[in-house]
Write an enzyme that holds these catalytic residues in place. Structure first.
Site, PDB file in Angstrom:
ATOM      1  N   HIS B 234      -1.799  -4.762   1.669  1.00 36.45           N
ATOM      2  CA  HIS B 234      -1.632  -3.318   1.543  1.00 36.45           C
ATOM      3  C   HIS B 234      -0.630  -3.070   0.425  1.00 36.45           C
ATOM      4  CE1 HIS B 234      -0.817   0.849   2.493  1.00 36.45           C
ATOM      5  NE2 HIS B 234      -1.751   0.842   3.424  1.00 36.45           N
ATOM      6  N   ARG B 255      -0.785   8.019  -0.785  1.00 36.01           N
ATOM      7  CA  ARG B 255      -1.514   7.917  -2.057  1.00 36.01           C
ATOM      8  C   ARG B 255      -2.669   8.909  -2.070  1.00 36.01           C
ATOM      9  NH1 ARG B 255      -4.161   3.176  -2.958  1.00 36.01           N
ATOM     10  NH2 ARG B 255      -3.797   2.461  -0.846  1.00 36.01           N
TER      11      ARG B 255
END
Ligand SMILES: Cc1cc2nc3c(=O)[nH]c(=O)nc-3n(C[C@H](O)[C@H](O)[C@H](O)COP(=O)(O)OP(=O)(O)OC[C@H]3O[C@@H](n4cnc5c(N)ncnc54)[C@H](O)[C@@H]3O)c2cc1C
Ligand code: FES
Lengths: 246, 581
Positions: B234, B255
Site C-alpha cells: 500500500h 488519494r
C-alpha cells in the site's frame, strides 16, 4: 527517558525498566518487555490502531487501550493491571466472556421488521440515524464495563456497552424487537435504573461514545411508554438496489 | 490429545470466516459448526481494520461489467475471470444483506441513499463506507449475527496443521493458546479463512497476529497454490518511528479525494511515473514510485515520502477522515493542516490457494475464502475489493458448505501421527539457550523488504533463497521458556515458521516470473511482457524431498473478457493472415 513499568502479573507484581522513545505507546513497551526482558509476560493485541478493542487494560489506575496510550505523557512510572469486572486468564489477558455474557443478554443483533427487504433511505436531515450515529462505533473493548462502579456493586447490571447497543437497536427503525428490548433494559437489577450517571464510562471510552447518554434516552423512552404509550414508527422508504440482483 | 468432531470447521473469524459460518448455518441449521480463531472472534484479522470501504455497483449509471473490467485492468489481466465475475456479480446482493439482514449501516448521501466514494483505479465512484473506519461496523455486526446462532467458537486457538491424507482434508490440528495444549478436530468440511497477511516485511499493515498461517498450512498439506509472487504494497503506510503503529495504513480515500504525494524536495513526483492518473493511479504504481523516490535519496527524515491533503480544507479533512486525523494526531502530527510522512507498506497477498467460485480447493473437504484464496485480484488488488472479497466469498463458500457438508464423510482422527505432529510444534523447549524468535522475525522482515520486496532482481532473489534456507535452519535452534499457557514467544516461533515457508513460495514464484506485472516488479525485466506472461504461476509441495516444491505456469483463460492488448495483437495477426492469402 527511562520508564518504570509495573505489571500486575498473575504471579504477582513485576517491575521493568523501559527506555521510552518518541511515538511509542504502552503496547510498544509491552512488546519490548516481552521480546527483550521477560518472554513469559502475556498481553493481548491485534490491530494496534484502536480498531479491534483487544488491548484494553488499566493504565495508571484508568482504563485505556494499550495501543493508543502514548508512553511519554504517563511520566516515569507506569502501572499496568488487567481490566476489572472480568476474569483474568493470565497477566494482562482477560476473559472477554465476562463482557460478552452481558452483551449477549440484550440480543445485540438486528432483528429486522418484515418490511425491511433492502437498505433504507435515510436522508441526512431526517434525524433517522442522528442519535444512533453518535453511539455506533463501539469496538467492544470492555473499558466502560471495567470502569463502571455499578457493575462492581450490582454484578447483574448489564453495563454501559450492552445498554448502548440496546439503545441503538431500539432507536433503529429497521428493528422489530423494541418491546422485548425495552423489557430487558427496564429490569430492576440488570437494567438502566441502576445507572446513577457517574459517567466513568464516558470518561474512558476510546471512541468518544457516551453510554450514559444512551442510558438516559432509554430511561426517557421507558417513562414515556408508561405515560403515553408506544410511539408509532413509520416504515421507512427503501433504496432499490440493482433490480436483477435481488 | 483431546479430540473433537464437527460437521464444519471454520479457521479464522474475519469477514470471510464469520459470513461463511452464518451462511452455512442458515443453509443447514442442523450442521454442527465450529469457528476456531487465533485472536478474539470478529476482533482479530484485517476485515476489522478495513478503513476506506467496499466496492459495489449500486448506481444505475454504473455497471457490473465496468466493475469487472476495472478489476481485470487493475489486476493486469491475470485474474481468474470466473472468480472476478462472481465478486462483482455478488457485490450488490452482499451490501444488501449487510444492511437489511446483518444490521450494518453505511454512510448516506444527503438524499438518504448509500454514499459511494472515490477510490483509485476505478471508472466510477463505487466505494461504500462507514466513515473512514468501515471494518468496525462490518465486523461488529457480523459478530452479533454469529451470537444469534447456534455456532460454537473457540477463541485464541490457532490451527497449526491441516489433517490430510494428501487427497482429502479431514480437519485440523489446533493449539489452544490459553492452555498451551493441542486439540485434534475432525470435520466433514474445513474452511480456511485465516486471511493471508504478508507480515514478513519490514513495514507491514496487517493485524499483528496474522502470519500467513493459512497459506503455510495449505502448502504443507499439498494444496495447489497460485500467484504467490503477487504481494501488494500500500503506498501510504504511516511512519511512527519504532512504534508498532508504523506500517498501518492511511486510507486510499485520501488519494481518491485529491490527496497529493511529495518527495522531500517538495516535488509532486507522480508526474514522472503516471502523469495522467497521478496519485489516483493503482496501488502497484503509486507504491513503487514512492519506493523509488526513497531509494533515490529523495525521502524524508524517516525514509518516507509525504502525503498532503491540507489543500482540501481542514474542515473537510476532519469531517471526512476523522479516524485518519485521530491516528496521525496520536503520533503528533495534524493531517488536516500539513503533510504526513508515509512509506509503502506490505498490505495484502493476492496470491493464495487456487479455488473455484464455490471455494473448492484442489483437496476435497477443504474450502478456502478471503485473502487465503488467490486469483480474484490477479497481479494487483483494487482498493475496496478486499473486504468485498472476504464478505462475498464468505457468503458464497458458506452456501456451498451448507449444501455439501452433510454429504461429506467424517473420519475419526486417523492415527498417532498427529500426536507426533503436535509434539513437533512444541519442540522449542528442548534447546537450552538458543535464538530469540523475535530477533529472527526482524531478520526475516529486513531480508524480504530488501531482496524480495517492491523492486526485485534475480541476483537478490537468489540471495534471498539462500538466506531463507539458513533462517529455516535457525528455527530449530529457537529457545522458548516458561509455561506453555499464553506463551507469546512460542507464538513468535510458530509465526516465524509460517512466514518463512510463505516467503519461500513468494521468492520462488518471483524468480520464475521474468517480467514486471502489477505489484511484481523486476528491475532486470522492467517491462510487462504480454507475449509470454499472460500466465499464472502455480506451486505445490513436491513429494520428492521434504519441503520441496514444484512450480509450473499456465495460460490465463480469458473466459469473459479478452484483454485489449491481446485483442489488438490478435486482429493484427488476423490481418497479416489475410494479406498472405
Ligand atoms: C489496515 C488495512 C486496511 C484495509 N482496508 C481495506 C479497505 O478499505 N477496503 C478493502 O476492500 N480492503 C481493505 N483491506 C483488506 C481487507 O481487510 C482484507 O482483504 C480482508 O479483510 C481479508 O479478510 P479475511 O476474512 O480473509 O481475513 P481477516 O479478516 O484478516 O481474518 C483472518 C482471521 O483468521 C484468524 N487466523 C489467522 N491465523 C489463524 C490460524 N492459524 N488459526 C486460526 N485462525 C487464524 C485471524 O485471527 C482472523 O480472525 C485492508 C487491510 C488492512 C490490513
Ligand atoms: S490492539 Fe486493537 S485496539 Fe489496541
Amino acid at each position: 527517558m527511562t520508564v518504570t513499568v509495573r505489571i500486575a502479573r498473575t504471579s504477582g507484581e513485576q517491575v521493568f525498566a523501559v527506555e521510552s522513545l518518541a511515538q511509542q505507546t504502552v503496547l510498544d513497551a509491552l512488546f519490548y518487555i516481552q521480546n527483550e526482558l521477560d518472554p513469559t509476560v502475556s498481553f493481548r493485541c491485534s490491530c494496534r490502531v484502536g480498531m479491534c478493542g483487544s488491548c484494553g487494560m488499566v493504565i495508571n489506575g484508568k482504563e485505556g487501550l494499550a495501543c493508543r496510550t502514548s508512553l511519554k505523557p504517563l511520566g516515569g512510572d507506569v502501572t499496568l493491571q488487567p481490566l476489572r469486572h472480568v476474569p483474568v486468564i493470565k497477566d494482562l489477558v482477560v476473559d472477554m466472556e465476562g463482557f460478552f455474557s452481558k452483551y449477549r443478554m440484550i440480543e445485540p443483533y438486528l432483528q429486522p421488521r418484515s418490511e425491511i427487504v433492502a437498505p433504507i433511505v435515510a436522508p441526512l436531515d431526517s434525524h433517522i440515524r442522528q442519535e444512533i450515529d453518535l453511539g455506533l462505533e463501539c469496538i467492544s473493548c470492555g473499558l466502560c464495563l471495567s470502569a463502571c462502579d455499578v457493575v462492581g456493586m450490582v454484578p447483574e447490571f448489564l453495563g454501559p456497552a450492552a445498554l448502548n447497543r440496546a439503545y441503538n437497536l431500539i432507536a433503529d427503525v429497521r428493528d422489530d424487537k423494541t418491546e422485548e428490548r425495552l423489557r430487558v433494559v427496564g429490569q430492576s437489577r440488570a437494567g438502566v435504573w441502576q445507572c446513577h450517571t457517574h459517567m466513568s464510562c464516558v470518561e474512558v471510552c476510546p471512541k468518544n461514545i457516551a453510554p450514559t447518554r444512551a442510558i438516559a434516552h432509554l430511561k426517557r423512552t421507558l417513562i414515556r411508554r408508561r405515560v403515553v404509550g408506544p410511539k408509532k414508527r413509520p416504515i421507512p422508504k427503501l433504496q432499490r438496489i440493482l433490480q436483477e440482483e435481488i | 490429545m483431546r479430540t473433537e468432531s464437527v460437521d464444519v470447521l471454520i479457521l479464522g473469524s474475519g469477514g470471510a470466516g464469520l459470513f461463511a459460518a452464518i451462511h452455512a448455518y442458515d443453509m443447514n441449521p442442523r450442521l454442527k459448526i465450529l469457528v476456531v480463531t487465533k485472536g478474539l472472534m470478529g476482533k482479530s484479522g484485517c476485515t476489522r481494520m478495513v478503513q476506506g470501504g467496499f466496492n459495489v455497483v449500486l448506481d444505475p449509471a454504473d455497471s457490473i461489467e465496468r466493475h469487472f473490467s476495472d478489476t481485470l485492468k487493475g489486476g493486469r489481466y491475470i485474474n481468474d475471470q470466473e472468480l472476478t465475475w462472481a465478486l462483482v456479480h455478488d457485490a450488490p446482493a452482499t451490501i444488501h444483506e449487510l444492511e437489511a439482514g446483518v444490521g450494518c449501516f453505511f454512510d448516506r448521501r444527503p438524499d438518504g441513499t448509500i454514499h459511494q466514494k472515490a477510490f483509485a483505479g476505478q471508472s466510477f465512484d463505487r466505494t461504500v463506507h462507514r466513515g473512514d473506519l468501515t471494518g468496525i461496523e462490518i465486523m461488529e455486526r457480523l459478530r452479533d449475527q454469529v451470537l444469534a446462532r447456534n455456532i460454537a467458537v473457540l477463541e485464541e486457538h490457532r490451527a497449526v496443521e491441516l489433517i490430510s491424507d494428501g487427497e482429502r482434508v479431514m480437519g485440523a490440528l489446533v493449539l489452544d493458546i490459553r492452555h498451551g495444549t493441542f486439540l485434534g478436530i475432525t470435520a466433514r468440511a474445513t474452511l480456511l479463512a485465516t486471511g493471508g497477511g504478508p507480515t514478513m516485511y519490514k513495514i507491514a499493515a496487517p493485524s499483528l497476529e496474522k502470519s500467513e498461517d493459512g497459506l503455510a498450512l495449505a502448502f504443507r498439506a499439498g494444496v495447489l497454490m497460485r500467484d504467490m509472487e503477487m504481494v501488494q504494497y500500500h503506498p501510504t503506510g504511516l511512519l511512527a518511528g519504532a512504534g508498532r503503529v508504523t506500517g498501518s495504513v492511511l486510507e486510499e480515500g485520501l488519494r481518491g479525494a485529491g490527496g497529493r504525494l511529495y518527495n522531500a524536495q517538495g516535488e509532486r513526483y507522480m508526474a514522472r511515473y503516471d502523469p495522467e492518473r497521478m496519485e489516483r493511479a493503482t496501488r502497484d504504481v503509486v507504491a513503487r514510485a514512492g519506493y523509488m523516490e526513497i531509494m533515490a535519496g529523495r525521502g524524508g527524515p524517516q525514509g518516507g515520502v509525504f502525503i498532503d491533503v491540507s489543500h482540501l480544507g481542514p474542515e473537510f479533512v476532519r469531517k471526512t477522515f476523522p479516524g485518519m486525523v485521530q491516528r496521525v494526531q496520536d503520533i503528533g502530527f495534524d493531517l488536516a493542516t500539513g503533510p504526513v510522512e508515509v512509506s509503502p507498506t506490505a498490505h495484502f497477498h493476492m496470491g493464495g490457494v487456487a479455488i473455484d467460485p464455490d471455494g473448492h480447493s484442489s483437496l476435497s473437504g477443504l474450502f478456502v475464502a478471503g485473502e487465503d484464496a488467490g486469483g480474484v485480484h490477479g497481479a494487483n488488488r483494487l482498493g475496496g475489493n478486499g473486504v468485498a472479497e472476504s464478505t462475498i466469498y464468505g457468503r458464497r463458500v458458506g452456501d456451498a458448505i451448507g449444501r455439501e457438508a452433510a454429504a461429506l464423510p467424517l473420519n475419526p482422527l486417523p492415527d498417532e501421527k498427529w500426536e507426533l505432529r503436535a509434539r513437533h510444534h512444541a519442540r522449542f523447549w528442548n534447546t537450552a539457550s538458543g535464538d530469540n524468535p523475535a530477533h529472527l522475525l526482524t531478520e526475516l522482515r529486513m531480508l524480504m523488504w530488501e531482496k524480495c520486496g517492491l523492486v526485485r532482481r534475480e541476483k537478490d532473489l537468489l540471495e534471498c533463497r539462500t538466506a531463507l534456507a539458513a533462517l529455516a535452519e535457525r528455527v530449530e535452534q529457537i529457545s522458548v521458556v516458561g509455561a506453555k499457557a499464553y506463551n507469546l514467544r512460542w507464538a513468535d516461533a510458530l509465526n516465524l515458521e509460517s512466514l518463512i515457508q510463505v516467503s519461500q513460495m513468494v521468492t520462488e514464484s518471483a524468480v520464475v516470473r521474468t517480467e514486471s506485472r502489477g505489484s511484481h516488479y523486476r528491475d532486470d525485466f522492467p517491462a510487462e511482457n504480454d507475449e509470454d506472461w499472460l500466465k499464472n504461476v502455480y506451486l505445490q509441495a513436491s513429494d520428492e524431498k521434504p519441503g520441496g516444491m514444484k512450480i509450473f505456469y499456465k495460460d490465463v483463460i480469458f473466459s469473459r473478457e479478452v484483454p485489449p492488448q491481446v485483442r489488438e495483437a490478435k486482429s493484427h495477426e488476423f490481418s497479416q493472415h489475410m494479406v498472405q492469402r
